[in-house]
Design an enzyme around this catalytic site. Structure first.
Site, PDB file in Angstrom:
ATOM      1  N   GLN A 267      58.547  14.928 -42.979  1.00 12.37           N
ATOM      2  CA  GLN A 267      57.226  14.446 -43.528  1.00 12.37           C
ATOM      3  C   GLN A 267      57.033  13.117 -43.629  1.00 12.37           C
ATOM      4  O   GLN A 267      57.949  12.145 -43.659  1.00 12.37           O
ATOM      5  CB  GLN A 267      57.100  15.072 -45.152  1.00 12.37           C
ATOM      6  CG  GLN A 267      56.645  16.452 -45.087  1.00 12.37           C
ATOM      7  CD  GLN A 267      56.355  16.947 -46.435  1.00 12.37           C
ATOM      8  OE1 GLN A 267      57.097  16.943 -47.269  1.00 12.37           O
ATOM      9  NE2 GLN A 267      54.897  17.111 -46.910  1.00 12.37           N
ATOM     10  N   HIS A 268      55.852  12.577 -43.799  1.00 10.08           N
ATOM     11  CA  HIS A 268      55.369  11.104 -43.733  1.00 10.08           C
ATOM     12  C   HIS A 268      55.574  10.214 -42.794  1.00 10.08           C
ATOM     13  O   HIS A 268      55.018   9.193 -42.749  1.00 10.08           O
ATOM     14  CB  HIS A 268      56.223  10.539 -45.150  1.00 10.08           C
ATOM     15  CG  HIS A 268      56.237  11.496 -46.573  1.00 10.08           C
ATOM     16  ND1 HIS A 268      55.206  12.130 -47.072  1.00 10.08           N
ATOM     17  CD2 HIS A 268      57.374  11.929 -47.038  1.00 10.08           C
ATOM     18  CE1 HIS A 268      55.691  12.673 -47.889  1.00 10.08           C
ATOM     19  NE2 HIS A 268      57.013  12.572 -47.981  1.00 10.08           N
TER      20      HIS A 268
ATOM     21  N   ASP B 117      58.712  19.510 -43.440  1.00  8.45           N
ATOM     22  CA  ASP B 117      59.665  20.316 -43.508  1.00  8.45           C
ATOM     23  C   ASP B 117      60.026  21.182 -44.849  1.00  8.45           C
ATOM     24  O   ASP B 117      60.630  22.196 -44.832  1.00  8.45           O
ATOM     25  CB  ASP B 117      61.003  19.350 -43.259  1.00  8.45           C
ATOM     26  CG  ASP B 117      60.923  18.048 -44.146  1.00  8.45           C
ATOM     27  OD1 ASP B 117      59.876  18.070 -45.055  1.00  8.45           O
ATOM     28  OD2 ASP B 117      61.532  17.066 -43.906  1.00  8.45           O
TER      29      ASP B 117
END
EC number: 2.7.1.17
Length: 486
Positions: free
Chosen positions: A73-74, A246
């Site tokens: 992520q991110h 994830d």
């Protein structure tokens, strides 16, 4: 009867893993893996290369009907008008945007009510989460402040799984970028409860007033197809799932539902739960993300996961089995020794510049056994803080699971129920993120209202006498840390 195969791809911080499973039963047929480069910024081309190597190691996709990607992520993938990557992607664990997070919090407080101190509550209401260095929105602000020429070129912003799905589909145009609720909810410019982007927050981050023209990936429902594979690459037979972040992928792979809480000890430490209701925690301890099924996935994340165990094992000159043996030979509480394990800064609590500390050193506590025990207890106490914050937000807790590489440690398994004060279930080791992506691919293929029911994991339940004094001592000491360079 010929079985239908689906594939799940886990593009994580450290590697790419591919599972090929039977769409009806979830039975594993093949597996492949390839490493990612180290570092907190990476050229996305490295993910593509690793994915191709992992797919090849898994026997290819020629006989696979559908595939989904679950990604870390991110991560910020900034694209120009031609779809080219502008600069290496900044990953979730890149903390250089910590100051940007604080600036954004104060600015929204001022814009929302004229008070910078009101910023955390304003962000929680707007997106479900308070910005920390991990979130994409802070990385965009860092880009605007430190590389303004690159920020001015941004025509689209994607996350790792968005970019990989886009490449699998041929990357024809920026307008074909897609994502899902789980990954969008971790950007910092998506209203998780309402299910829509907040372009005003994107504009704030990039310091631009023309963000209406920036392409943000279209948000698909959990079982919606993202399209088909790239015809020119021979992937036209593949149906592409929406993909997921994830943690949402892992939740789907584990079959989590409301009331289930999972502690994952991987590169980071993650406490996740499935909730029917959105969470908006102004303290910032719990991020109000979405899951991959249409529910919500509140998360508390620590930067310091299994690498705490890695570092302790190196210090003591043992392998992980030896570290577990030493830790279990010590008494609970390690004779008063506490490790505050902020070895790479910390996200929960939000202390990106902090260092770790051993506290309570004495002639009695300075033994190899106590150092090992303190490392395991410190790691688990950090996760317990996230667990408690989750309960404070009213998230229901019925079962607690322990997964991840760190969960293979017998010491972690046996000490976790003592620290948490609850029984802990440990499922058989698995590639839960990739498995969740594969299950989503099967769901997309089936077109049903609910994901397919796959064989349940075998679990072993661990119980132990609660040791509340360990958490109490940790709570009294966790703030006694020094800043890096101090």
């Amino acid at each position: 009867m010929t079985e239908t195969l689906v594939a799940g791809i886990d593009s994580s911080t450290q590697s790419c893993k591919v599972v090929v499973r039977d769409a009806a039963t979830g039975a594993l047929r093949r597996f492949g893996q390839a490493p990612h480069p180290d570092g907190t910024e990476v050229d996305p081309a490295a993910w593509w290369d690793a994915m191709q190597a992992a797919v090849a190691a898994a026997g290819g996709l020629d006989d696979v009907a559908a595939v989904s990607v679950a990604g870390q992520q991110h991560g910020m993938v900034a694209l120009d008008a031609d779809g080219e990557v502008i600069r290496p992607a900044l990953l979730w664990n890149d903390t250089r945007s910590a100051a940007a997070a604080q600036d954004l919090i104060a600015e929204l407080g001022e814009a929302d009510g004229g008070d910078p101190a009101a910023g955390p509550g304003a962000w929680a209401r707007a997106t479900g989460s308070v910005p920390v260095a991990s979130l994409t929105v802070t990385k965009l602000r860092w880009l605007a402040d430190h590389e303004p020429e690159n920020a001015a070129r941004v025509a689209a912003v994607a996350l790792p799984h968005d970019w990989l799905t886009w490449r699998l589909g041929g990357a024809d145009s920026l307008d074909t970028l897609v994502t899902d609720r789980s990954d969008a909810s971790g950007t910092g410019y998506f209203d998780t409860a309402a299910g829509r982007y907040r372009r005003d927050l994107l504009a704030m981050a990039l310091r631009r007033d023309d963000v209406d023209g920036i392409v943000l990936p279209r948000v698909l429902g959990p079982s919606r197809a993202a399209g088909v594979g790239d015809l020119t690459a021979g992937l036209g037979h593949l149906m592409l799932g929406a993909g997921a972040g994830d943690n949402a992928g892992a939740a789907l792979g584990l079959g989590m539902g409301p009331g289930d809480v999972t502690l994952s000890v991987g590169t980071s430490g993650v406490v996740s739960a499935v909730s029917r209701n959105p969470v908006a925690d102004p303290s910032g301890l719990v991020a109000g993300f979405a899951d991959a099924t249409g529910e919500y996935l509140p998360l508390a994340v620590t930067l310091n996961g299994s690498r705490v165990l890695d570092a302790a094992a190196r210090l003591l000159g043992v392998d992980h089995a030896g570290l577990a043996e030493l830790a279990l030979a010590a008494r609970p509480g390690a004779e008063g020794l506490t490790l505050v394990p902020y070895l790479e800064g910390e996200r929960t609590p939000n202390l990106p510049g902090a260092t770790g500390s051993f506290l309570g050193l004495s002639l009695a506590s300075m033994t190899r056994e106590n150092v090992a025990r303190a490392a395991v207890e410190g790691l688990l106490c950090g996760l317990a803080d996230g667990f408690a914050a989750m309960q404070d937000q009213g998230v229901p807790v019925e079962t607690v699971r322990l997964v991840g590489g760190g969960a293979r440690s017998e010491a972690v398994r046996r000490i976790a129920p003592a620290v948490l004060g609850l029984p802990v279930q440990v499922p058989d080791p698995g590639e839960y993120v990739a498995d969740g992506a594969a299950r989503q691919a099967a769901w997309t293929l089936a077109g049903t209202a609910e994901p397919p029911e796959w064989s349940a994991f075998q679990v072993r339940t661990y119980e132990a006498e609660a040791t509340p004094e360990v958490k109490e001592r940790y709570a009294a000491r966790r703030h006694l840390v020094a800043e890096r360079g101090a």
